[in-house]
Structures are given as structure tokens and as C-alpha cells.
Design a protein around this motif. Structure first.
Motif, PDB file in Angstrom:
ATOM      1  N   TYR A  55       0.857  -1.186   0.000  1.00 44.54           N
ATOM      2  CA  TYR A  55       0.000   0.000   0.000  1.00 44.54           C
ATOM      3  C   TYR A  55       0.891   1.234   0.000  1.00 44.54           C
ATOM      4  CZ  TYR A  55      -3.241   3.646   1.438  1.00 44.54           C
ATOM      5  OH  TYR A  55      -3.972   4.800   1.488  1.00 44.54           O
ATOM      6  N   SER A  56       0.495   2.241  -0.775  1.00 40.77           N
ATOM      7  CA  SER A  56       1.276   3.468  -0.877  1.00 40.77           C
ATOM      8  C   SER A  56       0.358   4.676  -0.771  1.00 40.77           C
ATOM      9  CB  SER A  56       2.042   3.521  -2.207  1.00 40.77           C
ATOM     10  OG  SER A  56       2.871   2.384  -2.359  1.00 40.77           O
ATOM     11  N   PHE A 101      -3.527  10.766  -3.293  1.00 39.95           N
ATOM     12  CA  PHE A 101      -4.033   9.556  -3.918  1.00 39.95           C
ATOM     13  C   PHE A 101      -3.251   8.378  -3.360  1.00 39.95           C
ATOM     14  CE2 PHE A 101      -0.618  10.910  -6.696  1.00 39.95           C
ATOM     15  CZ  PHE A 101       0.026   9.736  -7.044  1.00 39.95           C
ATOM     16  N   SER A 102      -3.703   7.172  -3.656  1.00 39.28           N
ATOM     17  CA  SER A 102      -3.088   5.980  -3.090  1.00 39.28           C
ATOM     18  C   SER A 102      -3.084   4.848  -4.102  1.00 39.28           C
ATOM     19  CB  SER A 102      -3.840   5.537  -1.823  1.00 39.28           C
ATOM     20  OG  SER A 102      -5.176   5.176  -2.150  1.00 39.28           O
ATOM     21  N   THR A 103      -2.234   3.850  -3.844  1.00 42.71           N
ATOM     22  CA  THR A 103      -2.184   2.654  -4.669  1.00 42.71           C
ATOM     23  C   THR A 103      -2.127   1.424  -3.774  1.00 42.71           C
ATOM     24  OG1 THR A 103       0.245   2.696  -4.808  1.00 42.71           O
ATOM     25  CG2 THR A 103      -0.977   3.828  -6.553  1.00 42.71           C
ATOM     26  N   SER A 104      -2.707   0.345  -4.256  1.00 46.40           N
ATOM     27  CA  SER A 104      -2.630  -0.953  -3.599  1.00 46.40           C
ATOM     28  C   SER A 104      -2.155  -1.964  -4.638  1.00 46.40           C
ATOM     29  CB  SER A 104      -3.985  -1.379  -3.045  1.00 46.40           C
ATOM     30  OG  SER A 104      -4.478  -0.429  -2.125  1.00 46.40           O
ATOM     31  N   MET A 105      -1.314  -2.921  -4.207  1.00 40.97           N
ATOM     32  CA  MET A 105      -0.745  -3.853  -5.167  1.00 40.97           C
ATOM     33  C   MET A 105      -0.569  -5.225  -4.520  1.00 40.97           C
ATOM     34  SD  MET A 105       2.481  -3.278  -7.723  1.00 40.97           S
ATOM     35  CE  MET A 105       3.558  -2.709  -6.406  1.00 40.97           C
ATOM     36  N   PHE A 158       7.324 -17.887 -12.468  1.00 46.38           N
ATOM     37  CA  PHE A 158       6.115 -17.190 -12.904  1.00 46.38           C
ATOM     38  C   PHE A 158       5.800 -16.070 -11.920  1.00 46.38           C
ATOM     39  CE2 PHE A 158       1.495 -16.755 -12.250  1.00 46.38           C
ATOM     40  CZ  PHE A 158       1.107 -16.315 -13.511  1.00 46.38           C
ATOM     41  N   GLY A 159       5.373 -14.929 -12.434  1.00 47.94           N
ATOM     42  CA  GLY A 159       4.985 -13.810 -11.591  1.00 47.94           C
ATOM     43  C   GLY A 159       3.656 -13.235 -12.038  1.00 47.94           C
ATOM     44  N   ALA A 160       2.828 -12.850 -11.086  1.00 45.70           N
ATOM     45  CA  ALA A 160       1.533 -12.233 -11.383  1.00 45.70           C
ATOM     46  C   ALA A 160       1.313 -11.090 -10.410  1.00 45.70           C
ATOM     47  CB  ALA A 160       0.399 -13.244 -11.276  1.00 45.70           C
ATOM     48  N   SER A 161       0.721 -10.011 -10.891  1.00 41.96           N
ATOM     49  CA  SER A 161       0.465  -8.862 -10.031  1.00 41.96           C
ATOM     50  C   SER A 161      -0.815  -8.163 -10.468  1.00 41.96           C
ATOM     51  CB  SER A 161       1.633  -7.880 -10.041  1.00 41.96           C
ATOM     52  OG  SER A 161       1.842  -7.372 -11.343  1.00 41.96           O
ATOM     53  N   ALA A 162      -1.467  -7.535  -9.505  1.00 39.91           N
ATOM     54  CA  ALA A 162      -2.643  -6.710  -9.753  1.00 39.91           C
ATOM     55  C   ALA A 162      -2.499  -5.447  -8.916  1.00 39.91           C
ATOM     56  CB  ALA A 162      -3.924  -7.451  -9.385  1.00 39.91           C
ATOM     57  N   ALA A 163      -2.820  -4.308  -9.501  1.00 36.75           N
ATOM     58  CA  ALA A 163      -2.644  -3.029  -8.806  1.00 36.75           C
ATOM     59  C   ALA A 163      -3.854  -2.138  -9.048  1.00 36.75           C
ATOM     60  CB  ALA A 163      -1.378  -2.331  -9.280  1.00 36.75           C
ATOM     61  N   TYR A 164      -4.134  -1.314  -8.060  1.00 40.53           N
ATOM     62  CA  TYR A 164      -5.278  -0.394  -8.141  1.00 40.53           C
ATOM     63  C   TYR A 164      -4.823   0.985  -7.675  1.00 40.53           C
ATOM     64  CZ  TYR A 164      -9.886   1.654  -7.270  1.00 40.53           C
ATOM     65  OH  TYR A 164     -10.995   2.459  -7.282  1.00 40.53           O
ATOM     66  N   LEU A 165      -5.043   1.985  -8.508  1.00 37.75           N
ATOM     67  CA  LEU A 165      -4.706   3.362  -8.183  1.00 37.75           C
ATOM     68  C   LEU A 165      -6.000   4.161  -8.078  1.00 37.75           C
ATOM     69  CD1 LEU A 165      -1.952   5.612  -9.660  1.00 37.75           C
ATOM     70  CD2 LEU A 165      -4.292   6.412  -9.652  1.00 37.75           C
ATOM     71  N   LEU A 166      -6.134   4.926  -6.995  1.00 35.09           N
ATOM     72  CA  LEU A 166      -7.346   5.711  -6.764  1.00 35.09           C
ATOM     73  C   LEU A 166      -6.988   7.168  -6.541  1.00 35.09           C
ATOM     74  CD1 LEU A 166     -10.430   5.828  -6.196  1.00 35.09           C
ATOM     75  CD2 LEU A 166      -9.865   5.461  -3.781  1.00 35.09           C
ATOM     76  N   ILE A 167      -7.614   8.060  -7.321  1.00 35.99           N
ATOM     77  CA  ILE A 167      -7.433   9.502  -7.156  1.00 35.99           C
ATOM     78  C   ILE A 167      -8.800  10.100  -6.852  1.00 35.99           C
ATOM     79  CG2 ILE A 167      -6.543  11.632  -8.158  1.00 35.99           C
ATOM     80  CD1 ILE A 167      -4.942   9.976 -10.096  1.00 35.99           C
ATOM     81  N   PRO A 168      -9.129  10.337  -5.582  1.00 37.42           N
ATOM     82  CA  PRO A 168     -10.449  10.863  -5.220  1.00 37.42           C
ATOM     83  C   PRO A 168     -10.461  12.392  -5.196  1.00 37.42           C
ATOM     84  CG  PRO A 168      -9.257  10.293  -3.237  1.00 37.42           C
ATOM     85  CD  PRO A 168      -8.326   9.989  -4.388  1.00 37.42           C
ATOM     86  N   GLY A 200       6.106  14.045   0.883  1.00 35.68           N
ATOM     87  CA  GLY A 200       6.723  12.740   0.720  1.00 35.68           C
ATOM     88  C   GLY A 200       5.716  11.640   0.434  1.00 35.68           C
ATOM     89  N   THR A 201       6.222  10.519  -0.043  1.00 34.21           N
ATOM     90  CA  THR A 201       5.420   9.336  -0.325  1.00 34.21           C
ATOM     91  C   THR A 201       5.813   8.227   0.637  1.00 34.21           C
ATOM     92  OG1 THR A 201       5.124   9.832  -2.670  1.00 34.21           O
ATOM     93  CG2 THR A 201       4.952   7.533  -2.017  1.00 34.21           C
ATOM     94  N   VAL A 202       4.827   7.571   1.205  1.00 37.28           N
ATOM     95  CA  VAL A 202       5.057   6.480   2.147  1.00 37.28           C
ATOM     96  C   VAL A 202       4.559   5.184   1.528  1.00 37.28           C
ATOM     97  CG1 VAL A 202       4.508   5.555   4.423  1.00 37.28           C
ATOM     98  CG2 VAL A 202       4.854   8.011   4.131  1.00 37.28           C
ATOM     99  N   LYS A 203       5.418   4.143   1.559  1.00 34.22           N
ATOM    100  CA  LYS A 203       5.065   2.836   1.027  1.00 34.22           C
ATOM    101  C   LYS A 203       5.324   1.772   2.079  1.00 34.22           C
ATOM    102  CE  LYS A 203       5.964   3.600  -3.911  1.00 34.22           C
ATOM    103  NZ  LYS A 203       4.888   2.799  -4.507  1.00 34.22           N
ATOM    104  N   MET A 204       4.465   0.766   2.130  1.00 32.12           N
ATOM    105  CA  MET A 204       4.667  -0.325   3.071  1.00 32.12           C
ATOM    106  C   MET A 204       4.090  -1.609   2.487  1.00 32.12           C
ATOM    107  SD  MET A 204       1.886   0.972   5.890  1.00 32.12           S
ATOM    108  CE  MET A 204       2.585   2.627   5.770  1.00 32.12           C
TER     109      MET A 204
END
Length: 353
Positions: A78-79, A86-90, A103-113, A342-346
Motif C-alpha cells: 500500500y502506498s 491519492f493511493s495505490t494498492s498492489m 512465474f509472476g503475477a500482479s494486480a494493482a489499483y490506483l485511486l485519485i479521489p 513525501g510518499t510512504v510505502k509499506m
């Protein structure tokens, strides 16, 4: 020595003409800007300089590194950007396939409210959108979002002095802007050589090799996504006297000169849509490979605590990681500086050991 100089000259000319060819293409500077926020906390803490050794799951990664994955790993990230603007989840998952594949798979969602829609306040005299003197309480608010999915496969070949990794990835996206939807499909190619005796890694990542395009429904408008080619190097070495492992990272700027307006651009109050991106050029000399590059350093203590730092030509970053339960679980944190905020990611991860 003369042969080395001649080889260096030939390689430099090849990069120059290849880059000039792709720099002449007409791309939208907004076509894939959003992809640059979809990096893992570990990579972000290293200023995204670890393309030669990072996980193959995240959207900004080298697909050939899927073959490096030993245990299966599931990571949730989560970022929060610029003070929760805005934020992103991955969600990322990587696992081995056979003895030499991965093999690698990923899904991400970006939200700008909370985007203020000022398009109806068009000033005919200035030719600009203008909300001066307008009741701002009645401005329409809408939300934009981006959804990404990516699948990658890598394969390893043992070649004596080095292990060679090759891989490919397919990325699909859906962008929503108020009531309009855009769709895109692209492919990436990657290669990595691991010189095991020297603990040296060298990699190439070619993004958007298919010249993918984001097409918008109910409109003739489309965005051609720019291609990127990056060279990445990494070096790691165990140090028993300090109970840890050191790693250094380098990733070049885009060798096709399609960095995007968020990396270079004109400021001074110029409207965003009127900015002219200042692309890189080898005509400025070989020093551009160092001045505009990304750098990172990592120190892992007893395979438990990892400290990270990185910088590039416009910001710095830092972070840390912690392995828990005999490395079955992990927690990572990253911070990126910015002139706005700043941007925070965890992230949290689990490994099937």
C-alpha cells in the motif's frame, strides 16, 4: 586497450542511433506516467535502481527475474502519495516453475479521489479554464482510477561463468476518468546475467516493446505509450566481520529518451498541458548515463534487518525491511521525497519455505 576503446565507440554509436530512432516517435507524455508509482516499497527505497535483482512480481520489474524466485512469495503493498492525495494498492505473487523457470503475477489499483472538475469554466478571452470568481462550493467532484494486471515468465540458463535469465511480461490496464474509460495492452522483455563468482548482476529491461496504446471509449482519442530501455547493474558481497551483506545498485536513464514529463519538464507556472518534456540525449555526452541515473545501496544484518537508501537527479529515498519467523514473513517500508510532500510505502509478504 585499443580494441576496448573501439568496442566502446561502436556500442556508444549503436545506443545513440537506436535511441535517436525511438526518440523520433510521437508518444503521449502521459501515456504511462502512472506506471511509475506502481513500484514495491523495497524498490522505491532504492530509488527504483534495483532492476537487475528485484522481484519479478511488481509492475515495474524485470520479467526475467521470475526465474530467480526460489520459494513462492505473496506480497501485499500500500502506498500513500503527497499526503494522501491519492493511493495505490498492489498484490504480487511469484513462484518457481520447474527447476529453471519462474512465474509472476500482479494486480494493482490506483485511486485519485476528490478531483475538481473545472472544465465547464472555460474563459473565452484567455483560452483557459478559470474558476476565479466562481462559487467553488458548487464545483463538481469526481474520482479517477487505474487497474493493472501483469503476468510474467522467466527462464534460467546455466552458462558456466554466468547464469543467464530471459523473460517476458504481458500487462493490461483499465483507466477510468469520470465517465470515460480507456484500455491498454502492452508487453515487456527482460534479460539478466548473474556472474556468480563476482556476485555481479547486469540486466536490460525493454518496456512497452509492442508500442501499446491506451484507447478511450466513446472517443477518437488514444495515447501511444512510449517505449523504455534501461540498463541496470548490481553488486553484492557478504561481510562476515559486519554480520551482513552489502549491495550496490545502478540503473541508467531511459536509453530511448522517453522518460516522461514527470522526470524532466519546464516549471515556472506553466500549465501542465503546455509543458514541453525535456528528453535526455546522448548528444550531451556519456555523462548523462551517470547524472540522470538511479542509485541505491542496501545493507542486510544477519539476514533479518535490511537498511536501504537511494537517490536520483530529483529526489532521495530510504527504507527498511524486516524478516520474521525464520524469513517466512517480511515487512518492508519505503519513503520517497518530493517537493510537494513525501510518499510512504509499506508491504507485508509471506514465503512458502
Amino acid at each position: 586497450m585499443n580494441k576496448i576503446i573501439k568496442l566502446d565507440t561502436v556500442l556508444w554509436m549503436l545506443l545513440f542511433f537506436t535511441g535517436a530512432l525511438y526518440a523520433s516517435e510521437k508518444y503521449s507524455v502521459y501515456g504511462d506516467m502512472v506506471s511509475e508509482v506502481l513500484v514495491s516499497p523495497r524498490s522505491a527505497a532504492l530509488s527504483s535502481s534495483d532492476l537487475a535483482i528485484n522481484s519479478a512480481g511488481p509492475l515495474i520489474s524485470n520479467p526475467s527475474l521470475a526465474a530467480v524466485t526460489a520459494p513462492a512469495v505473496l506480497t501485499l503493498s500500500y502506498s500513500s502519495y503527497y499526503g494522501d492525495v491519492f493511493s495505490t494498492s498492489m498484490l504480487n505473487y511469484t513462484r518457481p516453475v520447474g527447476e529453471r523457470g519462474g512465474f509472476g503475477a500482479s494486480a494493482a489499483y490506483l485511486l485519485i479521489p476528490g478531483i475538481e472538475d473545472t472544465r465547464k469554466y472555460w474563459n473565452e478571452e484567455t483560452g483557459e479554464y478559470d474558476i476565479t470568481g466562481v462559487d467553488t462550493d458548487n464545483i463538481d467532484i469526481f474520482t479517477a482510477s487505474d487497474v493493472w494486471t501483469r503476468f510474467s515468465y522467466g527462464h534460467r540458463f546455466e552458462m558456466g561463468i554466468a547464469d543467464l535469465h530471459f523473460g517476458a511480461a504481458l500487462t493490461a490496464r483499465r483507466r477510468r476518468l469520470e465517465t470515460v474509460f480507456g484500455y491498454g495492452l502492452g508487453a515487456d522483455l527482460g534479460a539478466m546475467a548473474h556472474f556468480t563468482k563476482q556476485s555481479l548482476y547486469a540486466a536490460l529491461l525493454w518496456e512497452n516493446v509492442s508500442s501499446s496504446t491506451v484507447r478511450w471509449q466513446n472517443s477518437d482519442y488514444s495515447e501511444k505509450v512510449p517505449q523504455h530501455l534501461r540498463l541496470s547493474l548490481a553488486f553484492e558481497r557478504d561481510n562476515p566481520y559486519l554480520y551482513g551483506r552489502f549491495a550496490l545498485f545502478y540503473t541508467s536513464p531511459d536509453l530511448f529518451f522517453n522518460e516522461g514529463i514527470n522526470h524532466q519538464g519546464q516549471g515556472g507556472g506553466i500549465r501542465e498541458e503546455d509543458r514541453v518534456p525535456q528528453t535526455l540525449s546522448f548528444s550531451d555526452g556519456p555523462s548523462v548515463l551517470f547524472k540522470a541515473a538511479r542509485y541505491g545501496a542496501e545493507y542486510t544484518i544477519m539476514n533479518t534487518l535490511t537498511l536501504r537508501a537511494g537517490f536520483n537527479n530529483h529526489s532521495y529515498s530510504m527504507g527498511a525491511g524486516l524478516n520474521l519467523f525464520n524469513s517466512r514473513a517480511g515487512v518492508d517500508f519505503g519513503y520517497l521525497s518530493h517537493e510537494l510532500a513525501g510518499t510512504v510505502k509499506m508491504s507485508i509478504s509471506y514465503r512458502w519455505l
